[in-house]
Scaffold this motif. Structure first.
Motif, PDB file in Angstrom:
ATOM      1  N   ASP A  57      -4.576  21.182  -7.039  1.00 27.42           N
ATOM      2  CA  ASP A  57      -4.148  20.001  -6.283  1.00 27.42           C
ATOM      3  C   ASP A  57      -3.002  20.380  -5.339  1.00 27.42           C
ATOM      4  O   ASP A  57      -2.130  21.194  -5.681  1.00 27.42           O
ATOM      5  N   ILE A  58      -3.010  19.767  -4.173  1.00 29.32           N
ATOM      6  CA  ILE A  58      -1.878  19.893  -3.255  1.00 29.32           C
ATOM      7  C   ILE A  58      -0.986  18.683  -3.485  1.00 29.32           C
ATOM      8  O   ILE A  58      -1.428  17.545  -3.317  1.00 29.32           O
TER       9      ILE A  58
ATOM     10  N   VAL B 120       0.843  -1.200   0.000  1.00 29.51           N
ATOM     11  CA  VAL B 120       0.000   0.000   0.000  1.00 29.51           C
ATOM     12  C   VAL B 120       0.873   1.243   0.000  1.00 29.51           C
ATOM     13  O   VAL B 120       0.660   2.194  -0.763  1.00 29.51           O
ATOM     14  N   LYS B 121       1.912   1.234   0.862  1.00 26.83           N
ATOM     15  CA  LYS B 121       2.821   2.381   0.931  1.00 26.83           C
ATOM     16  C   LYS B 121       3.547   2.597  -0.392  1.00 26.83           C
ATOM     17  O   LYS B 121       3.793   3.725  -0.816  1.00 26.83           O
ATOM     18  N   THR B 122       3.900   1.510  -1.056  1.00 22.63           N
ATOM     19  CA  THR B 122       4.683   1.607  -2.287  1.00 22.63           C
ATOM     20  C   THR B 122       3.855   2.041  -3.481  1.00 22.63           C
ATOM     21  O   THR B 122       4.336   2.788  -4.344  1.00 22.63           O
ATOM     22  N   PHE B 123       2.590   1.594  -3.545  1.00 23.22           N
ATOM     23  CA  PHE B 123       1.813   1.792  -4.767  1.00 23.22           C
ATOM     24  C   PHE B 123       0.537   2.629  -4.595  1.00 23.22           C
ATOM     25  O   PHE B 123       0.004   3.114  -5.590  1.00 23.22           O
ATOM     26  N   LEU B 124       0.023   2.803  -3.379  1.00 21.93           N
ATOM     27  CA  LEU B 124      -1.277   3.463  -3.229  1.00 21.93           C
ATOM     28  C   LEU B 124      -1.209   4.747  -2.411  1.00 21.93           C
ATOM     29  O   LEU B 124      -1.531   5.820  -2.913  1.00 21.93           O
ATOM     30  N   ILE B 125      -0.823   4.653  -1.149  1.00 22.36           N
ATOM     31  CA  ILE B 125      -0.810   5.845  -0.304  1.00 22.36           C
ATOM     32  C   ILE B 125       0.432   5.834   0.586  1.00 22.36           C
ATOM     33  O   ILE B 125       1.019   4.784   0.841  1.00 22.36           O
ATOM     34  N   ARG B 126       0.815   7.043   1.039  1.00 22.21           N
ATOM     35  CA  ARG B 126       1.920   7.166   1.987  1.00 22.21           C
ATOM     36  C   ARG B 126       1.607   8.280   2.971  1.00 22.21           C
ATOM     37  O   ARG B 126       0.981   9.282   2.618  1.00 22.21           O
ATOM     38  N   PRO B 127       2.045   8.111   4.218  1.00 22.16           N
ATOM     39  CA  PRO B 127       1.858   9.194   5.196  1.00 22.16           C
ATOM     40  C   PRO B 127       3.028  10.180   5.150  1.00 22.16           C
ATOM     41  O   PRO B 127       4.168   9.802   4.891  1.00 22.16           O
ATOM     42  N   PHE B 128       2.719  11.445   5.397  1.00 16.15           N
ATOM     43  CA  PHE B 128       3.732  12.486   5.534  1.00 16.15           C
ATOM     44  C   PHE B 128       3.333  13.384   6.698  1.00 16.15           C
ATOM     45  O   PHE B 128       2.171  13.389   7.113  1.00 16.15           O
ATOM     46  N   TRP B 129       4.302  14.152   7.191  1.00 17.92           N
ATOM     47  CA  TRP B 129       3.967  15.119   8.235  1.00 17.92           C
ATOM     48  C   TRP B 129       4.426  16.500   7.815  1.00 17.92           C
ATOM     49  O   TRP B 129       5.312  16.659   6.968  1.00 17.92           O
ATOM     50  N   ILE B 130       3.789  17.518   8.376  1.00 15.98           N
ATOM     51  CA  ILE B 130       4.015  18.910   7.986  1.00 15.98           C
ATOM     52  C   ILE B 130       4.864  19.615   9.048  1.00 15.98           C
ATOM     53  O   ILE B 130       4.423  19.788  10.190  1.00 15.98           O
ATOM     54  N   PRO B 131       6.095  20.048   8.698  1.00 15.77           N
ATOM     55  CA  PRO B 131       6.969  20.666   9.686  1.00 15.77           C
ATOM     56  C   PRO B 131       6.963  22.194   9.688  1.00 15.77           C
ATOM     57  O   PRO B 131       7.587  22.796  10.554  1.00 15.77           O
TER      58      PRO B 131
ATOM     59  N   ASP C  95       2.834  20.022  12.235  1.00 11.89           N
ATOM     60  CA  ASP C  95       2.632  18.722  12.885  1.00 11.89           C
ATOM     61  C   ASP C  95       1.394  17.984  12.412  1.00 11.89           C
ATOM     62  O   ASP C  95       1.067  16.916  12.950  1.00 11.89           O
ATOM     63  N   ASP C  96       0.687  18.513  11.411  1.00  8.88           N
ATOM     64  CA  ASP C  96      -0.374  17.719  10.785  1.00  8.88           C
ATOM     65  C   ASP C  96       0.232  16.473  10.153  1.00  8.88           C
ATOM     66  O   ASP C  96       1.338  16.516   9.609  1.00  8.88           O
ATOM     67  N   ARG C  97      -0.513  15.382  10.214  1.00 11.98           N
ATOM     68  CA  ARG C  97      -0.172  14.177   9.451  1.00 11.98           C
ATOM     69  C   ARG C  97      -1.136  14.089   8.284  1.00 11.98           C
ATOM     70  O   ARG C  97      -2.352  14.287   8.459  1.00 11.98           O
ATOM     71  N   ILE C  98      -0.605  13.812   7.116  1.00 13.77           N
ATOM     72  CA  ILE C  98      -1.445  13.763   5.928  1.00 13.77           C
ATOM     73  C   ILE C  98      -1.265  12.437   5.200  1.00 13.77           C
ATOM     74  O   ILE C  98      -0.252  11.760   5.361  1.00 13.77           O
ATOM     75  N   ILE C  99      -2.266  12.084   4.401  1.00 18.86           N
ATOM     76  CA  ILE C  99      -2.208  10.905   3.554  1.00 18.86           C
ATOM     77  C   ILE C  99      -2.091  11.371   2.105  1.00 18.86           C
ATOM     78  O   ILE C  99      -2.850  12.234   1.654  1.00 18.86           O
ATOM     79  N   VAL C 100      -1.138  10.819   1.403  1.00 20.12           N
ATOM     80  CA  VAL C 100      -0.852  11.206   0.019  1.00 20.12           C
ATOM     81  C   VAL C 100      -1.160  10.036  -0.909  1.00 20.12           C
ATOM     82  O   VAL C 100      -0.687   8.919  -0.687  1.00 20.12           O
ATOM     83  N   SER C 101      -1.956  10.301  -1.925  1.00 19.76           N
ATOM     84  CA  SER C 101      -2.279   9.287  -2.929  1.00 19.76           C
ATOM     85  C   SER C 101      -1.147   9.191  -3.944  1.00 19.76           C
ATOM     86  O   SER C 101      -0.772  10.189  -4.569  1.00 19.76           O
TER      87      SER C 101
ATOM     88  N   ARG D 134      -0.511  13.200  -4.598  1.00 22.92           N
ATOM     89  CA  ARG D 134      -1.430  14.284  -4.236  1.00 22.92           C
ATOM     90  C   ARG D 134      -1.932  14.084  -2.815  1.00 22.92           C
ATOM     91  O   ARG D 134      -2.395  12.998  -2.455  1.00 22.92           O
ATOM     92  N   ALA D 135      -1.825  15.120  -2.000  1.00 22.66           N
ATOM     93  CA  ALA D 135      -2.329  15.060  -0.628  1.00 22.66           C
ATOM     94  C   ALA D 135      -3.854  15.048  -0.655  1.00 22.66           C
ATOM     95  O   ALA D 135      -4.472  15.919  -1.277  1.00 22.66           O
ATOM     96  N   VAL D 136      -4.443  14.073   0.013  1.00 22.68           N
ATOM     97  CA  VAL D 136      -5.897  13.906  -0.048  1.00 22.68           C
ATOM     98  C   VAL D 136      -6.576  14.021   1.308  1.00 22.68           C
ATOM     99  O   VAL D 136      -7.780  14.278   1.376  1.00 22.68           O
ATOM    100  N   LEU D 137      -5.832  13.860   2.397  1.00 19.97           N
ATOM    101  CA  LEU D 137      -6.492  13.764   3.705  1.00 19.97           C
ATOM    102  C   LEU D 137      -5.560  14.223   4.817  1.00 19.97           C
ATOM    103  O   LEU D 137      -4.377  13.874   4.826  1.00 19.97           O
ATOM    104  N   VAL D 138      -6.115  15.024   5.750  1.00 20.74           N
ATOM    105  CA  VAL D 138      -5.437  15.272   7.025  1.00 20.74           C
ATOM    106  C   VAL D 138      -5.894  14.175   7.972  1.00 20.74           C
ATOM    107  O   VAL D 138      -7.077  14.077   8.299  1.00 20.74           O
ATOM    108  N   SER D 139      -4.965  13.334   8.398  1.00 26.83           N
ATOM    109  CA  SER D 139      -5.332  12.170   9.210  1.00 26.83           C
ATOM    110  C   SER D 139      -5.082  12.360  10.702  1.00 26.83           C
ATOM    111  O   SER D 139      -5.610  11.615  11.528  1.00 26.83           O
TER     112      SER D 139
END
Length: 253
Positions: free
Chosen positions: A79-80, A38-49, A60-66, A212-217
């Motif tokens: 798009d972000i 999933v991390k490799t092909f679909l979504i990955r988490p990132f954080w905002i510094p 410190d928001d955590r986001i999900i990137v498609s 593309r960032a899709v969600l603040v998780s």
């Protein structure tokens, strides 16, 4: 709970415990494999510094990137996107590796996609210009213009009401295979404008876009889908063939 008859002979208790343990290990390994895929092909988490995307994204928001963008889903205005440093946008990273058990756990969680990466040169901005677009700032009302059409930017954060959408004037045409990106916290964002004199002219190669960032998780009280504000870009069409093209190969903010 109702009993389920298998029709077979009962197994010794010790063997049953071993089989149960084996099943748990198999389930755990399969779950890790799925998480890695999933991390490799679909979504990955990132954080905002940093604050460059305030108020849309906060420190410190955590986001999900498609990861389906841009390989399968084309990038659109508004798009972000998360992208790798095109070169010289970020200072040289100073790795601060955890050691011991804590470091091993952090590496493992990052590897399988359960924790965001924080040791790579990623940035996050909003796409303003697609390949072929002429992007200008600003008209008499302080608005950005794309191909002569003013755009409304409800996501903007400015230091003072009535300020133009950019304190720096510019007039650029986005080359094929590239993007023009800007932060929502427009007065405090080192985006395309800040790198116009660099070798890349401030343009971001599409091949460096991670997704593309899709969600603040996280945190939970800020959980929200991220808006591309399509209504702000109504009537704009890609001007160049590269607008829908991904070139062969590619979060401070």
């Amino acid at each position: 709970m109702e009993k389920v008859e298998t029709g077979g002979a009962a197994r010794p208790g010790g063997r049953g415990v071993l089989l149960f343990a084996r099943d748990i290990v198999v389930i755990f390994l399969v779950a890790l494999l799925i998480s890695f895929l999933v991390k490799t092909f679909l979504i990955r988490p990132f954080w905002i510094p940093s604050e460059s995307m305030n108020d849309t994204l906060q420190v410190d928001d955590r986001i999900i990137v498609s990861l389906l963008t841009p390989d399968l889903i084309p990038i659109e205005h508004g798009d972000i996107v998360v992208f790798e440093d095109p070169g010289g946008w970020l200072p040289e990273p100073q790795p601060q590796e955890e050691t011991g058990l804590l470091g091993a756990v952090d590496w493992f969680l990052t590897f399988v996609g359960l924790a965001p990466e924080d040791d790579h040169g990623y940035l996050i901005k909003r796409v303003i210009g697609l390949p072929g677009d002429r992007v200008q700032c600003c008209n008499d009302y302080g608005q950005l213009m794309i191909d002569g059409q003013p755009i409304d930017e409800p996501y903007l954060r400015l230091d003072a009401p009535g300020e133009p959408a950019s304190s720096l004037s510019f007039d650029v045409t986005v080359p094929e295979g590239h993007l023009w990106v800007m932060g929502d916290n427009r007065d405090h964002s080192g985006d395309s404008r800040a790198h116009m004199d660099a070798p890349g002219g401030g343009f971001v190669p599409i091949q460096t876009v991670v997704g593309r960032a899709v969600l603040v998780s996280w945190p939970l009280e800020r959980w929200a889908w991220l808006d591309s504000y399509d209504e702000s870009f109504v009537g704009l069409e890609p001007q160049g063939a590269g607008a829908w093209q991904v070139l062969p190969s590619g979060v401070p903010s």
